[in-house]
Design a protein around this motif. Structure first.
Motif, PDB file in Angstrom:
ATOM      1  N   ALA A 267     -19.294  55.470  -5.672  1.00  0.00           N
ATOM      2  CA  ALA A 267     -18.264  54.954  -4.767  1.00  0.00           C
ATOM      3  C   ALA A 267     -18.839  54.726  -3.373  1.00  0.00           C
ATOM      4  O   ALA A 267     -19.679  55.487  -2.899  1.00  0.00           O
ATOM      5  CB  ALA A 267     -17.097  55.931  -4.700  1.00  0.00           C
ATOM      6  N   PRO A 268     -18.374  53.682  -2.668  1.00  0.00           N
ATOM      7  CA  PRO A 268     -18.911  53.360  -1.347  1.00  0.00           C
ATOM      8  C   PRO A 268     -18.308  54.225  -0.243  1.00  0.00           C
ATOM      9  O   PRO A 268     -17.377  55.007  -0.483  1.00  0.00           O
ATOM     10  CB  PRO A 268     -18.477  51.900  -1.167  1.00  0.00           C
ATOM     11  CG  PRO A 268     -17.167  51.833  -1.904  1.00  0.00           C
ATOM     12  CD  PRO A 268     -17.363  52.720  -3.110  1.00  0.00           C
ATOM     13  N   ALA A 269     -18.836  54.071   0.959  1.00  0.00           N
ATOM     14  CA  ALA A 269     -18.261  54.745   2.120  1.00  0.00           C
ATOM     15  C   ALA A 269     -16.807  54.297   2.269  1.00  0.00           C
ATOM     16  O   ALA A 269     -16.474  53.142   2.038  1.00  0.00           O
ATOM     17  CB  ALA A 269     -19.050  54.387   3.373  1.00  0.00           C
ATOM     18  N   GLY A 270     -15.952  55.209   2.646  1.00  0.00           N
ATOM     19  CA  GLY A 270     -14.527  54.907   2.765  1.00  0.00           C
ATOM     20  C   GLY A 270     -13.748  55.307   1.539  1.00  0.00           C
ATOM     21  O   GLY A 270     -12.525  55.437   1.578  1.00  0.00           O
ATOM     22  N   ALA A 271     -14.458  55.516   0.418  1.00  0.00           N
ATOM     23  CA  ALA A 271     -13.781  55.880  -0.826  1.00  0.00           C
ATOM     24  C   ALA A 271     -13.158  57.263  -0.733  1.00  0.00           C
ATOM     25  O   ALA A 271     -12.149  57.535  -1.386  1.00  0.00           O
ATOM     26  CB  ALA A 271     -14.755  55.817  -1.988  1.00  0.00           C
ATOM     27  N   THR A 272     -13.745  58.147   0.064  1.00  0.00           N
ATOM     28  CA  THR A 272     -13.198  59.492   0.208  1.00  0.00           C
ATOM     29  C   THR A 272     -11.769  59.446   0.723  1.00  0.00           C
ATOM     30  O   THR A 272     -10.892  60.151   0.233  1.00  0.00           O
ATOM     31  CB  THR A 272     -14.066  60.331   1.161  1.00  0.00           C
ATOM     32  OG1 THR A 272     -15.379  60.438   0.619  1.00  0.00           O
ATOM     33  CG2 THR A 272     -13.479  61.719   1.321  1.00  0.00           C
ATOM     34  N   GLU A 273     -11.537  58.619   1.734  1.00  0.00           N
ATOM     35  CA  GLU A 273     -10.184  58.507   2.281  1.00  0.00           C
ATOM     36  C   GLU A 273      -9.230  57.924   1.247  1.00  0.00           C
ATOM     37  O   GLU A 273      -8.085  58.369   1.112  1.00  0.00           O
ATOM     38  CB  GLU A 273     -10.184  57.633   3.536  1.00  0.00           C
ATOM     39  CG  GLU A 273      -8.805  57.518   4.187  1.00  0.00           C
ATOM     40  CD  GLU A 273      -8.805  56.690   5.464  1.00  0.00           C
ATOM     41  OE1 GLU A 273      -7.702  56.378   5.954  1.00  0.00           O
ATOM     42  OE2 GLU A 273      -9.900  56.341   5.959  1.00  0.00           O
ATOM     43  N   VAL A 274      -9.712  56.947   0.496  1.00  0.00           N
ATOM     44  CA  VAL A 274      -8.887  56.334  -0.547  1.00  0.00           C
ATOM     45  C   VAL A 274      -8.520  57.372  -1.601  1.00  0.00           C
ATOM     46  O   VAL A 274      -7.363  57.478  -2.026  1.00  0.00           O
ATOM     47  CB  VAL A 274      -9.624  55.146  -1.192  1.00  0.00           C
ATOM     48  CG1 VAL A 274      -8.814  54.591  -2.373  1.00  0.00           C
ATOM     49  CG2 VAL A 274      -9.874  54.043  -0.170  1.00  0.00           C
ATOM     50  N   ASN A 275      -9.518  58.164  -2.031  1.00  0.00           N
ATOM     51  CA  ASN A 275      -9.322  59.145  -3.097  1.00  0.00           C
ATOM     52  C   ASN A 275      -8.492  60.343  -2.682  1.00  0.00           C
ATOM     53  O   ASN A 275      -7.560  60.751  -3.374  1.00  0.00           O
ATOM     54  CB  ASN A 275     -10.682  59.650  -3.600  1.00  0.00           C
ATOM     55  CG  ASN A 275     -11.355  58.664  -4.527  1.00  0.00           C
ATOM     56  OD1 ASN A 275     -10.700  57.886  -5.193  1.00  0.00           O
ATOM     57  ND2 ASN A 275     -12.668  58.701  -4.559  1.00  0.00           N
TER      58      ASN A 275
ATOM     59  N   VAL B 265     -26.601  50.120  -9.671  1.00  0.00           N
ATOM     60  CA  VAL B 265     -26.815  49.289  -8.499  1.00  0.00           C
ATOM     61  C   VAL B 265     -27.625  50.054  -7.472  1.00  0.00           C
ATOM     62  O   VAL B 265     -27.273  51.153  -7.075  1.00  0.00           O
ATOM     63  CB  VAL B 265     -25.472  48.857  -7.881  1.00  0.00           C
ATOM     64  CG1 VAL B 265     -25.720  48.073  -6.604  1.00  0.00           C
ATOM     65  CG2 VAL B 265     -24.693  48.018  -8.874  1.00  0.00           C
ATOM     66  N   SER B 266     -28.753  49.484  -7.048  1.00  0.00           N
ATOM     67  CA  SER B 266     -29.615  50.147  -6.073  1.00  0.00           C
ATOM     68  C   SER B 266     -29.182  49.766  -4.674  1.00  0.00           C
ATOM     69  O   SER B 266     -29.065  48.594  -4.339  1.00  0.00           O
ATOM     70  CB  SER B 266     -31.064  49.702  -6.288  1.00  0.00           C
ATOM     71  OG  SER B 266     -31.920  50.320  -5.363  1.00  0.00           O
ATOM     72  N   VAL B 267     -28.907  50.760  -3.869  1.00  0.00           N
ATOM     73  CA  VAL B 267     -28.453  50.515  -2.503  1.00  0.00           C
ATOM     74  C   VAL B 267     -29.304  51.303  -1.536  1.00  0.00           C
ATOM     75  O   VAL B 267     -29.919  52.299  -1.881  1.00  0.00           O
ATOM     76  CB  VAL B 267     -26.970  50.927  -2.329  1.00  0.00           C
ATOM     77  CG1 VAL B 267     -26.051  49.995  -3.071  1.00  0.00           C
ATOM     78  CG2 VAL B 267     -26.757  52.349  -2.804  1.00  0.00           C
ATOM     79  N   ALA B 268     -29.340  50.869  -0.298  1.00  0.00           N
ATOM     80  CA  ALA B 268     -30.185  51.504   0.709  1.00  0.00           C
ATOM     81  C   ALA B 268     -29.723  52.908   0.995  1.00  0.00           C
ATOM     82  O   ALA B 268     -28.543  53.176   1.112  1.00  0.00           O
ATOM     83  CB  ALA B 268     -30.158  50.675   1.985  1.00  0.00           C
ATOM     84  N   ALA B 269     -30.667  53.814   1.111  1.00  0.00           N
ATOM     85  CA  ALA B 269     -30.357  55.188   1.465  1.00  0.00           C
ATOM     86  C   ALA B 269     -30.993  55.514   2.802  1.00  0.00           C
ATOM     87  O   ALA B 269     -32.081  55.063   3.101  1.00  0.00           O
ATOM     88  CB  ALA B 269     -30.905  56.136   0.397  1.00  0.00           C
TER      89      ALA B 269
ATOM     90  N   LEU C  61     -21.672  61.016  -4.043  1.00  0.00           N
ATOM     91  CA  LEU C  61     -23.109  61.010  -3.825  1.00  0.00           C
ATOM     92  C   LEU C  61     -23.561  59.960  -2.817  1.00  0.00           C
ATOM     93  O   LEU C  61     -24.321  60.257  -1.885  1.00  0.00           O
ATOM     94  CB  LEU C  61     -23.827  60.800  -5.166  1.00  0.00           C
ATOM     95  CG  LEU C  61     -25.358  60.734  -5.123  1.00  0.00           C
ATOM     96  CD1 LEU C  61     -25.934  62.031  -4.579  1.00  0.00           C
ATOM     97  CD2 LEU C  61     -25.906  60.441  -6.518  1.00  0.00           C
ATOM     98  N   GLN C  62     -23.106  58.732  -2.992  1.00  0.00           N
ATOM     99  CA  GLN C  62     -23.570  57.649  -2.120  1.00  0.00           C
ATOM    100  C   GLN C  62     -23.246  57.926  -0.647  1.00  0.00           C
ATOM    101  O   GLN C  62     -24.063  57.662   0.246  1.00  0.00           O
ATOM    102  CB  GLN C  62     -22.924  56.323  -2.545  1.00  0.00           C
ATOM    103  CG  GLN C  62     -23.443  55.112  -1.786  1.00  0.00           C
ATOM    104  CD  GLN C  62     -24.906  54.852  -2.054  1.00  0.00           C
ATOM    105  OE1 GLN C  62     -25.297  54.652  -3.209  1.00  0.00           O
ATOM    106  NE2 GLN C  62     -25.730  54.864  -1.024  1.00  0.00           N
ATOM    107  N   GLN C  63     -22.083  58.481  -0.398  1.00  0.00           N
ATOM    108  CA  GLN C  63     -21.673  58.717   0.985  1.00  0.00           C
ATOM    109  C   GLN C  63     -22.572  59.734   1.674  1.00  0.00           C
ATOM    110  O   GLN C  63     -22.933  59.571   2.844  1.00  0.00           O
ATOM    111  CB  GLN C  63     -20.223  59.194   1.014  1.00  0.00           C
ATOM    112  CG  GLN C  63     -19.248  58.194   0.397  1.00  0.00           C
ATOM    113  CD  GLN C  63     -17.915  58.829   0.072  1.00  0.00           C
ATOM    114  OE1 GLN C  63     -17.304  59.414   0.942  1.00  0.00           O
ATOM    115  NE2 GLN C  63     -17.466  58.719  -1.174  1.00  0.00           N
ATOM    116  N   TYR C  64     -22.949  60.784   0.954  1.00  0.00           N
ATOM    117  CA  TYR C  64     -23.807  61.809   1.549  1.00  0.00           C
ATOM    118  C   TYR C  64     -25.235  61.303   1.734  1.00  0.00           C
ATOM    119  O   TYR C  64     -25.936  61.707   2.662  1.00  0.00           O
ATOM    120  CB  TYR C  64     -23.759  63.087   0.713  1.00  0.00           C
ATOM    121  CG  TYR C  64     -22.538  63.918   1.024  1.00  0.00           C
ATOM    122  CD1 TYR C  64     -22.599  64.966   1.932  1.00  0.00           C
ATOM    123  CD2 TYR C  64     -21.295  63.632   0.454  1.00  0.00           C
ATOM    124  CE1 TYR C  64     -21.482  65.717   2.256  1.00  0.00           C
ATOM    125  CE2 TYR C  64     -20.164  64.372   0.773  1.00  0.00           C
ATOM    126  CZ  TYR C  64     -20.259  65.409   1.673  1.00  0.00           C
ATOM    127  OH  TYR C  64     -19.136  66.137   2.010  1.00  0.00           O
TER     128      TYR C  64
END
Length: 437
Positions: free
Chosen positions: A392-400, A18-22, A102-105
């Motif tokens: 994983a999207p933003a917020g996943a770090t807290e979940v993990n 899935v291509s998402v904005a960076a 990766l996505q979060q950074y």
């Protein structure tokens, strides 16, 4: 070469991630004072640390006057330190990056686009298949270079299970895994660790087997019943006595290979017959054992092995916006990937090398554990796998790193039922994902 081609074919389905904005671009800036020094950070075990240190010395020897400052940590500490460094804009030049982070950074504008260094030849990717490169390519930009390919692996004490007359099959269901865990406990007294305190990969894997994703569009793709079923394994294991007690984990380092209950200690109450790791960690775990036991691998349990299984980039290298010398950092990544001495030093520690020629170069150097790792990918995972989930999207770090471990802990200590814990987890996880948008 055959092994490499099989891995590339397995990754091909993931090329259309899935291509998402960076956010952000740029290369950082070099200062004369720091032009001959870079800092490289990674997580790992003692085997990886020793091998990586040798690669760093090789790079210094090949580049007169250059100094590499190697910084390593255990998994849990690594991400805490990296987060602190990111907040202070003081990240290392070259950083080991996991797919799940990766996505979060990228979204936070912390990473350099590597395409400029690929185009000018500083990072030579001519012997790396584009399907491998695409794993680190987001929104048309290459932010990360994969260092190897690996897959989830249930590493277990085959000597123990063989002596107990227990066969551990490939492609087992969760119910089969629970049944084997009970048998092992009844016959040997050795317990089970259902990947307690190691992020959400196992929950995600089990959900994949049911045709679901852990992280959906801005919210959990898992419902309360899904999470209850997962947490119910912990509850059942504690109530029936076959799961390792949570008190044991207060005495060991979370995520540590050397202190994993599979290989650490002699008290059966603190030991596990298995560990939910990745195939690239087999050698490190085997090296810790001193009693002559043989470790083996199979895939993680799920309802459908083909839906659940996947090949993933075991680790990336990225260059941070904090880097004072991104050009030298790019040169380091090229050296790690394409220098034969460097690749022979690391071997399969981070999975199979991504450079096809280097895979050929190390074939004769692979020891028994490395050969097992290659065979596991080729014979067990690839025939039973599908495309990896998007990053994983933003917020996943807290979940993990916070929510799931704390919820598992409450279930293991008997403070909450699996049902109540699942309800709380889903609610709080959705809040974390929503607030991170």
């Amino acid at each position: 070469m055959k092994a490499y081609k099989k891995i590339v074919a397995a990754l091909a389905a993931s090329a259309a991630l899935v291509s998402v904005a960076a956010c952000g671009s740029g290369t950082g800036s070099s200062s004369k004072a720091d032009s001959n020094k870079i800092t490289v950070a990674w997580w790992g075990n003692q085997q990886r640390n020793e091998r990586q240190a040798k690669v760093n010395k090789l790079f210094e020897a090949a580049n007169e006057g250059v100094t590499v400052d190697g910084q390593f940590s255990e998994w849990d500490d690594y991400w805490k330190k990296l987060s602190t460094n990111a907040a202070g804009n003081k990240m290392p030049d070259v950083v080991a990056m996991d797919y799940s982070y990766l996505q979060q950074y990228i979204d936070n504008g912390l990473l350099v686009d590597l395409d400029q260094y690929i185009k000018d030849g500083t990072i030579d990717t001519s012997d790396i298949d584009d399907n491998v490169l695409s794993a680190g390519r987001i929104d048309g930009k290459t932010y990360a270079l994969s260092l190897g390919n690996s897959a989830p692996a249930l590493i277990y004490n085959k000597t123990l299970t063989d002596k107990a007359g227990i066969t551990v099959p490939d492609n087992m269901t969760v119910d089969q895994f629970v049944d084997i865990s009970k048998q092992v406990y009844e016959k040997t007294g050795v317990k089970t660790n259902f990947r307690y305190y190691e992020a959400s990969e196992l929950l995600e894997y089990i959900l994949r087997g049911d045709g679901k994703q852990l992280f959906g569009d801005g919210k959990l793709g898992a419902g309360e019943q899904d999470v209850e079923d997962y947490l119910g394994i912990y509850q059942q294991g504690i109530e029936e006595g076959w799961h390792v007690a949570p008190e044991i984990f207060a005495q060991i380092k979370a995520g540590s290979v050397e202190q994993d209950p599979l290989v650490y200690g002699t008290d059966n109450a603190a030991r596990s017959w298995c560990s939910f790791k990745f195939n690239s960690q087999l050698n490190a775990m085997q090296a810790v054992l001193t009693d002559g036991s043989e470790l083996a691998m199979t895939n993680w349990p799920s309802a459908d092995a083909k839906k659940a299984g996947y090949v993933k980039p075991s680790m990336f290298f990225v260059i941070t916006k904090s880097s004072k010398n991104p050009e030298l950092a790019a040169k380091y990544i090229d050296f790690y990937t394409n220098n034969e001495d460097a690749v022979k030093t690391m071997l399969t520690d981070r999975g199979l090398p991504v450079n096809a020629k280097m895979m050929d170069a190390i074939e004769s150097d692979l020891d028994e554990g490395d050969q097992k790792s290659v065979a596991y990918l080729n014979d067990v995972v690839i025939p039973n796998s599908s495309a990896i989930n998007p990053p994983a999207p933003a917020g996943a770090t807290e979940v993990n790193s916070t929510l799931l471990p704390s919820i598992e802990e409450e279930v293991l200590y008997g403070k909450k039922s699996a049902a109540d814990a699942a309800k709380e987890f889903v609610s709080e996880a959705n809040d974390a994902l929503a607030s991170a948008k």
